[in-house]
Design a protein around this motif. Structure first.
Motif, short mmCIF file in Angstrom:
data_model
loop_
_atom_site.label_atom_id
_atom_site.label_comp_id
_atom_site.label_asym_id
_atom_site.label_seq_id
_atom_site.Cartn_x
_atom_site.Cartn_y
_atom_site.Cartn_z
N ALA A 147 40.12 34.78 47.43
CA ALA A 147 40.05 34.38 48.68
C ALA A 147 40.43 35.99 48.93
CB ALA A 147 41.40 33.76 47.72
N MET A 148 39.88 36.43 49.66
CA MET A 148 40.44 38.02 50.33
C MET A 148 41.12 36.92 51.98
SD MET A 148 37.83 39.60 49.08
CE MET A 148 37.91 40.62 50.70
N ILE A 180 32.30 30.84 51.54
CA ILE A 180 33.50 31.17 50.40
C ILE A 180 33.38 32.12 50.17
CG2 ILE A 180 34.55 29.47 48.33
CD1 ILE A 180 33.95 27.29 49.62
N TRP A 181 33.15 33.12 49.67
CA TRP A 181 33.32 34.58 48.72
C TRP A 181 33.94 34.04 47.18
CZ3 TRP A 181 32.58 39.15 50.97
CH2 TRP A 181 32.72 39.32 52.29
N PRO A 213 30.74 49.91 42.10
CA PRO A 213 31.88 49.63 43.90
C PRO A 213 31.00 48.39 44.19
CG PRO A 213 30.25 51.55 44.02
CD PRO A 213 29.80 51.28 42.75
N THR A 214 31.83 47.76 44.98
CA THR A 214 31.07 47.06 45.88
C THR A 214 32.20 47.23 47.42
OG1 THR A 214 30.46 45.22 44.86
CG2 THR A 214 31.07 44.43 46.50
N VAL A 215 31.46 47.33 48.12
CA VAL A 215 32.66 47.83 49.96
C VAL A 215 32.08 46.63 50.94
CG1 VAL A 215 32.95 49.60 51.18
CG2 VAL A 215 32.73 50.02 48.83
N VAL A 216 33.03 45.54 51.28
CA VAL A 216 32.95 44.85 52.11
C VAL A 216 33.82 45.04 53.04
CG1 VAL A 216 31.99 43.12 51.04
CG2 VAL A 216 34.67 43.13 51.26
N LYS A 217 33.43 44.59 54.58
CA LYS A 217 34.53 45.39 55.63
C LYS A 217 35.01 44.07 56.33
CE LYS A 217 34.48 47.19 60.39
NZ LYS A 217 34.10 48.87 60.94
N LYS A 218 35.80 43.84 56.70
CA LYS A 218 37.21 42.17 56.87
C LYS A 218 38.24 42.49 58.01
CE LYS A 218 38.14 37.63 55.23
NZ LYS A 218 39.51 37.25 56.14
N ASP A 219 38.15 42.76 58.88
CA ASP A 219 39.32 42.63 59.41
C ASP A 219 40.01 43.72 60.04
OD1 ASP A 219 39.47 39.83 60.41
OD2 ASP A 219 40.78 39.73 58.69
N SER A 250 48.50 42.17 54.88
CA SER A 250 49.48 42.31 54.10
C SER A 250 49.79 41.21 53.01
CB SER A 250 51.05 41.39 54.54
OG SER A 250 50.22 40.08 55.78
N GLN A 251 48.62 40.51 52.86
CA GLN A 251 47.57 39.47 51.63
C GLN A 251 47.24 40.57 50.62
OE1 GLN A 251 45.83 36.00 54.14
NE2 GLN A 251 48.23 35.77 54.09
N LYS A 252 46.80 40.20 49.36
CA LYS A 252 46.03 40.45 48.70
C LYS A 252 44.51 40.27 48.37
CE LYS A 252 49.91 43.63 47.17
NZ LYS A 252 49.60 44.75 48.30
N VAL A 253 43.92 40.65 47.80
CA VAL A 253 42.97 40.06 47.13
C VAL A 253 43.33 39.49 45.69
CG1 VAL A 253 40.44 40.69 46.04
CG2 VAL A 253 41.13 42.29 47.98
N GLN A 254 42.82 38.17 45.65
CA GLN A 254 42.71 37.09 44.52
C GLN A 254 41.70 36.91 44.13
OE1 GLN A 254 45.56 34.71 46.42
NE2 GLN A 254 47.49 35.74 45.21
N PHE A 255 41.22 36.86 42.78
CA PHE A 255 40.14 36.15 42.22
C PHE A 255 40.95 35.04 40.79
CE2 PHE A 255 37.06 40.20 41.12
CZ PHE A 255 37.02 40.64 42.94
N ASP A 256 39.96 33.90 41.77
CA ASP A 256 40.40 32.30 40.93
C ASP A 256 39.86 32.60 39.29
OD1 ASP A 256 41.42 30.21 40.12
OD2 ASP A 256 40.34 29.35 41.46
N ALA A 257 40.61 33.27 38.55
CA ALA A 257 39.69 33.00 37.03
C ALA A 257 39.94 31.70 36.42
CB ALA A 257 40.02 34.43 36.59
#
Length: 326
Positions: free
Chosen positions: A300-301, A275-276, A207-213, A306-313
């Motif tokens: 992209a956090m 940048i994440w 696990p990694t945990v971050v807080k945003k908004d 309403s938005q999703k976490v998106q990993f750019d592979a």
């Protein structure tokens, strides 16, 4: 004349041997990697290969996330060396953070979690009392999270009762122990992608945990690490103790995205520009698990709930050392 010149050059080489230093890049083989940024430098730690993971944790450094040093820890390349802190073997999944002018490393050894301290991110990380935080049962994959109100939480994996499951507990202010009455289960493998082989021993970990908004995001991995389907998902909560809601788009990182087996178990961090990124590992090849290779991609956090976490592979790349000290 040409023969004479060639002879002289050969003779000079014999008398004054020329040292050749190779700066050819070599892959960095760290599993369960974590990245720590401090004062213009990125520090990379992780689980070493079968030999080094029984000795401690090395550290590599970079100023641009592209060019990486050799292992430059304070003790022969190691930031934490066996004998300086808790543990005799199985040094896994470190996390480094800075708090009140001190550097802390949370890590696993002997399948128990411990925390060591240092005056530098290069180490040496040490413990005065060489003991684990939770001695009662097997626990791995720690992540210390400090909330805005100063409360400290230990996210970790309990290895028991037929599986690896992610838990959280409040910590004492000095990081010495957990408050056992707050121990709460967060995540277990209960969806299809988290147990593709229908194994009796199910796995959620890393696990990694971050807080945003105002929301808490937990990035985690599922399936056995040796499985080609080892992958990454995430869950969201309004409180650090949960409850957690898994996202329906999971997995957000796996072999279907990277084209490499065993893509997972990493750490989320921001670069110097805000940048994440997610640093993670993959299997060595299609047919071999280890040593696992260390990779990096952009993230992209969400800017709102309403938005999703998106990993750019699409442009992920493997980290390499150029063999020199930076």
């Amino acid at each position: 004349m040409k023969k004479t010149l060639a002879f002289l050059l050969l003779l000079s080489g014999l008398i004054f041997p020329v040292k050749v230093f190779s700066t050819d890049p070599t892959p960095i083989y760290l599993a369960d990697p974590t990245m720590f940024y401090h004062e213009g430098v990125y520090y990379l730690y992780g689980t070493g290969d079968n030999k080094s993971n029984n000795e401690g944790f090395v550290v590599h450094t970079s100023k641009d996330l592209k060019t990486w040093s050799k292992a430059v820890g304070a003790t022969n390349g190691y930031a934490l060396k066996k004998g300086d802190a808790y543990g005799n073997a199985g040094f896994w999944a470190p996390q480094v953070f800075h708090y009140q002018n001190k550097f802390y490393m949370s890590y696993t050894a002997d399948e128990h979690i411990a925390i060591a301290t240092s005056d530098s991110p290069l180490g040496p990380f040490k413990q005065e009392q060489k003991q684990p935080i939770i001695p009662e049962h097997r626990n791995i994959d720690s992540y210390v999270f400090i909330d805005d109100d100063g409360k400290k939480y230990l996210y970790h994996v309990i290895v028991a009762d037929g599986g690896n499951r992610i838990y959280v507990a409040e910590m004492e202010d000095d990081f010495s122990a957990i408050r056992k009455n707050t121990l709460t289960k967060c995540i277990a493998a209960d969806t299809q992608w988290e147990n593709t082989e229908k194994a009796e021993w199910t796995v959620t970990e890393g696990p990694t945990v971050v807080k945003k908004d105002g929301l808490y995001y937990m990035i985690y991995s599922a399936n056995d690490f040796r499985s080609k389907d080892y992958a990454v998902g995430y869950a969201v909560s309004k409180r650090p103790l949960g409850p957690w809601k898994k996202d329906e788009t999971n997995p957000i990182l796996g072999r279907q995205h990277t084209k490499m087996n065993g893509s997972g178990h990493g750490d989320l961090f921001k670069d110097a520009k805000g940048i994440w990124y997610y640093v993670f590992h993959t299997h060595l090849s299609e047919n071999k698990v280890g040593p696992r290779k260390t990779a990096l991609l952009k993230v992209a956090m969400p800017s709102d709930s309403s938005q999703k976490v998106q990993f750019d592979a699409s442009d992920f790349y493997y980290l390499q050392s150029n063999g020199i000290k930076k």
